[in-house]
Design a protein around this motif. Structure first.
Motif, PDB file in Angstrom:
ATOM      1  N   ALA A 184       0.834  -1.205   0.000  1.00  0.00           N
ATOM      2  CA  ALA A 184       0.000   0.000   0.000  1.00  0.00           C
ATOM      3  C   ALA A 184       0.869   1.256   0.000  1.00  0.00           C
ATOM      4  N   ALA A 243       2.359   1.650  -3.459  1.00  0.00           N
ATOM      5  CA  ALA A 243       1.379   2.207  -4.402  1.00  0.00           C
ATOM      6  C   ALA A 243       1.238   3.711  -4.205  1.00  0.00           C
ATOM      7  N   ALA A 244       1.205   4.152  -2.961  1.00  0.00           N
ATOM      8  CA  ALA A 244       1.102   5.589  -2.686  1.00  0.00           C
ATOM      9  C   ALA A 244       2.351   6.320  -3.164  1.00  0.00           C
ATOM     10  N   LEU A 247       2.165   6.600  -6.985  1.00  0.00           N
ATOM     11  CA  LEU A 247       1.125   7.498  -7.484  1.00  0.00           C
ATOM     12  C   LEU A 247       1.337   8.955  -7.091  1.00  0.00           C
ATOM     13  N   LEU A 280      -3.815  12.442   0.614  1.00  0.00           N
ATOM     14  CA  LEU A 280      -4.004  11.561  -0.535  1.00  0.00           C
ATOM     15  C   LEU A 280      -3.315  10.218  -0.320  1.00  0.00           C
ATOM     16  N   ALA A 281      -2.160  10.224   0.339  1.00  0.00           N
ATOM     17  CA  ALA A 281      -1.488   8.963   0.661  1.00  0.00           C
ATOM     18  C   ALA A 281      -2.334   8.132   1.615  1.00  0.00           C
ATOM     19  N   ILE A 286      -5.044   6.518  -0.466  1.00  0.00           N
ATOM     20  CA  ILE A 286      -4.497   5.445  -1.306  1.00  0.00           C
ATOM     21  C   ILE A 286      -4.145   4.229  -0.459  1.00  0.00           C
ATOM     22  N   VAL A 344      -7.365   2.419   0.623  1.00  0.00           N
ATOM     23  CA  VAL A 344      -8.016   1.691  -0.469  1.00  0.00           C
ATOM     24  C   VAL A 344      -7.217   0.440  -0.845  1.00  0.00           C
ATOM     25  N   VAL A 345      -5.902   0.586  -0.994  1.00  0.00           N
ATOM     26  CA  VAL A 345      -5.074  -0.562  -1.376  1.00  0.00           C
ATOM     27  C   VAL A 345      -5.080  -1.611  -0.267  1.00  0.00           C
TER      28      VAL A 345
END
Length: 140
Positions: A13, A16-17, A20, A113-114, A117, A120-121
């Protein structure tokens, strides 16, 4: 086993953050990279940050969530995103004391935002991976 799976999910996770968001990065693994190579050093770096993040979520987050319950209720749960962003910011601060550092440029946009993310992940990966604890059935 459950701790290991949770750490790997947190590492994925956070990766991914970091992919992105341009304001979120992990640095400081230069000596580690020269010792074991770039690929494994990156994996180890994300796992170390995931362990720090897991410790913060295990010990600090319940206290902060309890104290912020009235504000979370007033905002219909949206303040929990800010609590998660605070945990990422605290992880970034704590990681400054380790050789591997999580860097967050700005709290409001990058950390918030992190947090979204990562949530969600983690939720998707937690849903996809089976629970490692066996189900208990009523014995007769």
């Amino acid at each position: 086993m459950r701790f290991l799976v949770r750490t790997i999910v947190n590492a994925l996770a956070l990766a991914a953050a970091a992919i992105l968001l341009p304001g979120l990065s992990i640095s400081g693994s230069g000596a580690l990279a020269s010792a074991i190579g770039d690929g494994p050093a990156t994996v180890v770096a994300y796992l170390v940050i995931a362990v720090v993040f897991g410790v913060v979520n295990a010990f600090v987050k319940p206290i902060v969530a309890f104290v912020s319950t009235p504000l979370t209720c007033l905002t219909l749960g949206l303040f929990s995103i800010v609590v998660n962003a605070l945990m990422i910011a605290l992880t970034a601060w704590l990681s400054e004391f380790t050789p591997i550092v999580l860097e967050v440029d700005a709290f409001f946009w990058t950390a918030v935002l992190a947090a979204i993310i990562v949530a969600v992940v983690s939720a998707v990966l937690g849903w996809l991976l089976p629970d490692s604890a066996p189900e208990r059935t009523a014995e007769r």
